[in-house]
Design a protein around this motif. Sequence first.
Motif, PDB file in Angstrom:
ATOM      1  N   TRP A 238       0.833  -1.200   0.000  1.00 47.19           N
ATOM      2  CA  TRP A 238       0.000   0.000   0.000  1.00 47.19           C
ATOM      3  C   TRP A 238       0.866   1.248   0.000  1.00 47.19           C
ATOM      4  O   TRP A 238       2.026   1.223   0.390  1.00 47.19           O
ATOM      5  CB  TRP A 238      -0.924   0.010   1.223  1.00 47.19           C
ATOM      6  CG  TRP A 238      -0.182  -0.007   2.537  1.00 47.19           C
ATOM      7  CD1 TRP A 238       0.336  -1.098   3.175  1.00 47.19           C
ATOM      8  CD2 TRP A 238       0.158   1.116   3.348  1.00 47.19           C
ATOM      9  NE1 TRP A 238       0.957  -0.718   4.338  1.00 47.19           N
ATOM     10  CE2 TRP A 238       0.871   0.626   4.475  1.00 47.19           C
ATOM     11  CE3 TRP A 238      -0.082   2.497   3.238  1.00 47.19           C
ATOM     12  CZ2 TRP A 238       1.330   1.471   5.478  1.00 47.19           C
ATOM     13  CZ3 TRP A 238       0.394   3.341   4.238  1.00 47.19           C
ATOM     14  CH2 TRP A 238       1.080   2.818   5.342  1.00 47.19           C
ATOM     15  N   GLU A 239       0.268   2.336  -0.487  1.00 48.89           N
ATOM     16  CA  GLU A 239       0.915   3.650  -0.424  1.00 48.89           C
ATOM     17  C   GLU A 239      -0.159   4.712  -0.244  1.00 48.89           C
ATOM     18  O   GLU A 239      -1.286   4.567  -0.726  1.00 48.89           O
ATOM     19  CB  GLU A 239       1.733   3.924  -1.680  1.00 48.89           C
ATOM     20  CG  GLU A 239       0.931   3.947  -2.960  1.00 48.89           C
ATOM     21  CD  GLU A 239       1.797   4.231  -4.176  1.00 48.89           C
ATOM     22  OE1 GLU A 239       2.513   5.251  -4.156  1.00 48.89           O
ATOM     23  OE2 GLU A 239       1.747   3.450  -5.133  1.00 48.89           O
ATOM     24  N   VAL A 240       0.206   5.757   0.450  1.00 45.51           N
ATOM     25  CA  VAL A 240      -0.699   6.881   0.655  1.00 45.51           C
ATOM     26  C   VAL A 240      -0.639   7.786  -0.559  1.00 45.51           C
ATOM     27  O   VAL A 240       0.452   8.114  -1.046  1.00 45.51           O
ATOM     28  CB  VAL A 240      -0.321   7.665   1.929  1.00 45.51           C
ATOM     29  CG1 VAL A 240      -1.255   8.855   2.117  1.00 45.51           C
ATOM     30  CG2 VAL A 240      -0.371   6.754   3.153  1.00 45.51           C
ATOM     31  N   LEU A 241      -1.792   8.197  -1.049  1.00 44.90           N
ATOM     32  CA  LEU A 241      -1.858   9.100  -2.195  1.00 44.90           C
ATOM     33  C   LEU A 241      -2.098  10.532  -1.741  1.00 44.90           C
ATOM     34  O   LEU A 241      -2.523  10.780  -0.615  1.00 44.90           O
ATOM     35  CB  LEU A 241      -2.978   8.664  -3.139  1.00 44.90           C
ATOM     36  CG  LEU A 241      -2.824   7.276  -3.752  1.00 44.90           C
ATOM     37  CD1 LEU A 241      -3.975   6.986  -4.699  1.00 44.90           C
ATOM     38  CD2 LEU A 241      -1.494   7.136  -4.487  1.00 44.90           C
ATOM     39  N   ALA A 242      -1.871  11.459  -2.629  1.00 43.11           N
ATOM     40  CA  ALA A 242      -2.131  12.889  -2.416  1.00 43.11           C
ATOM     41  C   ALA A 242      -1.338  13.453  -1.249  1.00 43.11           C
ATOM     42  O   ALA A 242      -1.780  14.379  -0.588  1.00 43.11           O
ATOM     43  CB  ALA A 242      -3.625  13.135  -2.212  1.00 43.11           C
ATOM     44  N   GLU A 243      -0.144  12.907  -0.987  1.00 39.45           N
ATOM     45  CA  GLU A 243       0.686  13.429   0.094  1.00 39.45           C
ATOM     46  C   GLU A 243       1.214  14.817  -0.219  1.00 39.45           C
ATOM     47  O   GLU A 243       1.409  15.628   0.667  1.00 39.45           O
ATOM     48  CB  GLU A 243       1.867  12.495   0.346  1.00 39.45           C
ATOM     49  CG  GLU A 243       1.481  11.174   0.982  1.00 39.45           C
ATOM     50  CD  GLU A 243       2.695  10.319   1.251  1.00 39.45           C
ATOM     51  OE1 GLU A 243       3.693  10.476   0.526  1.00 39.45           O
ATOM     52  OE2 GLU A 243       2.642   9.500   2.177  1.00 39.45           O
TER      53      GLU A 243
END
Length: 235
Positions: free
Chosen positions: A144-149
């Motif tokens: 997983w990865e966090v978007l819109a950082e």
Amino acid sequence: MVATGYRLAVGDAAAITLTTPLEAVARIRKDHAEALRALDVKNVGQLIAHLPLRHERQEAEATIGELRPEQVVTARGDVTATRVVARGRRPRFEAVVCDETGRLDLVWFNGLYLRDTIHPGMRLRVHGKARRFGPGIQIANPKWEVLAEDGGEPAVRGARVRPVYPASERITSGQIERAVGVVLEPALRLIEDHLTGEYRRARELPALADAYRMMHAPESEEQAAAARRRLAYDE
């Protein structure tokens, strides 16, 4: 040397050297730089030398409604709920991700540490093998990865060959890939090849900078194999 407290913008490529501390590169998050330091990756050169363990084929990103069981999939959505299930032999962390087409259930076995990392309101991109879960779809232990950082969301990805890095609980392979992407181009321009072009051509070896490029950002499985062969040759 980079002055303490000074952070280099990505566009300031001329100021980036292989010895530039990761904390000094503006688009590498401070907590990610600290997590990389714990992996003994402290500067740009060491980040480029932090090679993937392997490469895997990643299919094109799809909406949740398009996901099918028994396939390795990639999708994105908003986290709408999370919970910790601490009882039983396999404690787990669960999350629900939704987009406009449906709901995707996520579960990380022995992943209770994620309770302080993933929470409702976040937007994630996840990758893993889908399976039938009641009337819907679930991915167990997804990457997983966090978007819109950084205030903007990355484009939907097509099929690609993805590097899988040695990581930790503090930083994921996807986050390491993003950090590498920040410095890869300016760093490659600084890499000098100790083998001559004639020597490489006789042995069908790519240039050293090209090998690092293909290792971190291969366009095909063949490129990744050629890069690994060159770097193994050097070792």
